[in-house]
Write a protein that holds these residues in place. Sequence first.
Motif, short mmCIF file in Angstrom:
data_model
loop_
_atom_site.label_atom_id
_atom_site.label_comp_id
_atom_site.label_asym_id
_atom_site.label_seq_id
_atom_site.Cartn_x
_atom_site.Cartn_y
_atom_site.Cartn_z
N ASN A 1 0.76 -1.35 0.27
CA ASN A 1 0.08 0.08 0.16
C ASN A 1 0.80 1.35 0.04
O ASN A 1 1.97 1.27 0.93
CB ASN A 1 -0.87 0.03 1.13
N PRO A 2 0.40 1.88 -0.82
CA PRO A 2 1.65 3.36 -0.95
C PRO A 2 1.37 4.17 0.65
O PRO A 2 3.09 5.27 0.90
CB PRO A 2 0.52 4.48 -2.31
N GLN A 3 0.76 4.23 0.87
CA GLN A 3 0.55 4.76 2.64
C GLN A 3 2.09 3.83 3.78
O GLN A 3 2.20 4.83 4.56
CB GLN A 3 -0.91 4.81 3.31
N TYR A 4 2.10 3.18 3.40
CA TYR A 4 2.73 1.71 3.85
C TYR A 4 3.61 2.36 3.73
O TYR A 4 5.21 2.08 4.43
CB TYR A 4 2.85 1.13 4.03
N PHE B 1 -8.01 17.67 4.82
CA PHE B 1 -8.97 16.71 4.40
C PHE B 1 -10.01 16.83 3.35
O PHE B 1 -10.29 18.37 2.94
CB PHE B 1 -10.15 17.45 5.92
N ALA B 2 -10.88 15.74 2.81
CA ALA B 2 -11.21 15.70 1.23
C ALA B 2 -10.26 16.09 -0.14
O ALA B 2 -10.89 17.32 -0.19
CB ALA B 2 -12.41 16.71 1.58
N LEU B 3 -9.06 16.66 0.47
CA LEU B 3 -8.20 16.84 -0.77
C LEU B 3 -7.60 16.70 -2.06
O LEU B 3 -7.69 15.32 -1.61
CB LEU B 3 -6.92 17.24 -0.23
N SER B 4 -7.64 17.73 -3.07
CA SER B 4 -7.68 16.82 -4.26
C SER B 4 -6.60 16.85 -4.81
O SER B 4 -6.14 17.90 -4.35
CB SER B 4 -8.96 17.16 -5.36
N ALA B 5 -6.35 16.26 -6.30
CA ALA B 5 -4.77 16.47 -6.81
C ALA B 5 -4.59 18.12 -6.92
O ALA B 5 -4.40 18.65 -6.80
CB ALA B 5 -5.10 15.62 -7.75
N VAL C 1 3.20 14.96 1.49
CA VAL C 1 3.57 13.20 1.37
C VAL C 1 2.77 12.16 1.10
O VAL C 1 2.36 11.68 0.54
CB VAL C 1 5.09 13.52 1.62
N LEU C 2 2.08 11.99 2.41
CA LEU C 2 1.35 11.40 3.16
C LEU C 2 -0.14 11.43 1.95
O LEU C 2 -0.61 10.61 2.19
CB LEU C 2 0.64 10.88 4.39
N LYS C 3 -0.47 12.64 2.15
CA LYS C 3 -1.61 13.04 1.16
C LYS C 3 -1.93 12.42 0.20
O LYS C 3 -2.08 11.77 -0.87
CB LYS C 3 -2.31 14.38 1.04
N MET C 4 -0.50 12.79 -0.45
CA MET C 4 0.05 12.12 -2.03
C MET C 4 0.43 11.22 -2.01
O MET C 4 -0.55 10.10 -3.16
CB MET C 4 1.26 13.33 -2.37
N LEU C 5 1.00 10.18 -1.15
CA LEU C 5 0.21 8.97 -1.60
C LEU C 5 -0.88 7.99 -1.60
O LEU C 5 -1.10 7.12 -1.72
CB LEU C 5 1.86 8.64 -0.07
#
Length: 466
Positions: A16-19, A40-44, A74-78
Amino acid sequence: MANRTVKDANSIHGTNPQYLVEKIIRTRIYDSRYWKEECFALSAELLVDKAMALRTIGGVYGGNIKPTPFLCLVLKMLQIQPEKDIIIEFIKQDEFKYVRALGAFYLRLVYGSLDCFKYLEPLLNDYRKLRFMDRSGVYQLSHMDEFIDNLLREERFCDIILPRVQKRWVHEANNELDGRVSLLDDDLDDLESESDEEEMLPPPRPRNDVPDPTRPVPRDERHGRGHSPSRRSPQRDMRNEREREKRHRSRSRSRERERGMDRERGMDRDRGMERDRMDHGRGMDRERMEYGRGMERDRMDHGRGMERDRMDHGRGMERERMEYGRGMERDRMDHGRGMDRDRGMDRDRGNERERGMDRDRGMERERKRHRSRSRERRHRSRSRSPGHHPHHHRERGRDHRHPERPEREHGKERNRERERDRERGDRREKHHRSGRSKRENMSRDDLEIAEANAIRAKLGMPPLQP
């Protein structure tokens, strides 16, 4: 729900990318205020605005381990996994340097080594300043080229373990990448050409200088004709230019050969370093195994020693219990002997008292018998004397009246004699026994006195007088 990866996300490096972010740091990010309010609820599309608002880079800081906004993004992008084109646009940003740093960090985490060398190496020419927050929460000055160099070389950066990348010389050997060309090569070539020109041209001679007598004089000067520099200078300049070009070409070829040799040496050096690193890793594994075996041996020896000590302690306790039991039994036997001795002494004293009382009774009986015998003798002597007629007549008349009385009295007399003989025998026996008991009693007393003196000598007291 807000912390889950999107459904159509691809697995990165088999997980998983977050891992890619460690669990404890990921939990700290989920609990942070910036993540709950800003991510919260952030998009690209909205992520670009948050990246443009960044003012620092870094991992976690402070005693309570708070994550920086850079690490949260960085974690949100993952989590949302934006497309590769968006990441490349982030990297190509020249105006916003923290957007470029965010895209470069995400590219290093997610994509392979070929993309990392292809897109990140051009950023080494960016020398803009960056603010870096260390673990104590203090800002440190850094630069973009240092940031990119750490991404390509370090194994852990911004408190995140970076995935391993392939060595550059491996891609060069596979013709996947060209040799790395530095921007300083052109400047170095210009400096070398200028130094070559300075070496080729002789230094100008001053006009008022004295001519060297050893130098050969030209033919024109011998005949008195002066030298016109305007005639021969173009030809000489052309020759010099041709020679300079030849030397420059030969030097550029030799430089290219040297660069190729340096590249090969660098590749060999990298291979040797990789080999040394592998050998070092094997040696470390071997040392760890040996250390583990040694620790296991020590643990087993320690366990055996503890078991041996426990057994020895148990044997010692059992031996002490047995010795204590024997000592108690000895004390009981000695106490019993002492009690028996005391009882024997009490018994002997009682027997002595009884013997004394029997002796007194026997002496009283002897006195009574002696009195009775003296009375009988007196009576007999009176009865035999001639001047005692009234009693004689009385006796005779009594015998005449009662003819069976003398026989009865004679039988009584015989019984009394027998009793006296028996009493005499008893007295002799008692006297013999009393003498023997006195001797025995005296020997016992001597023994008791000797034992008491031994005990008093042990206690340091004077002995008893016998």
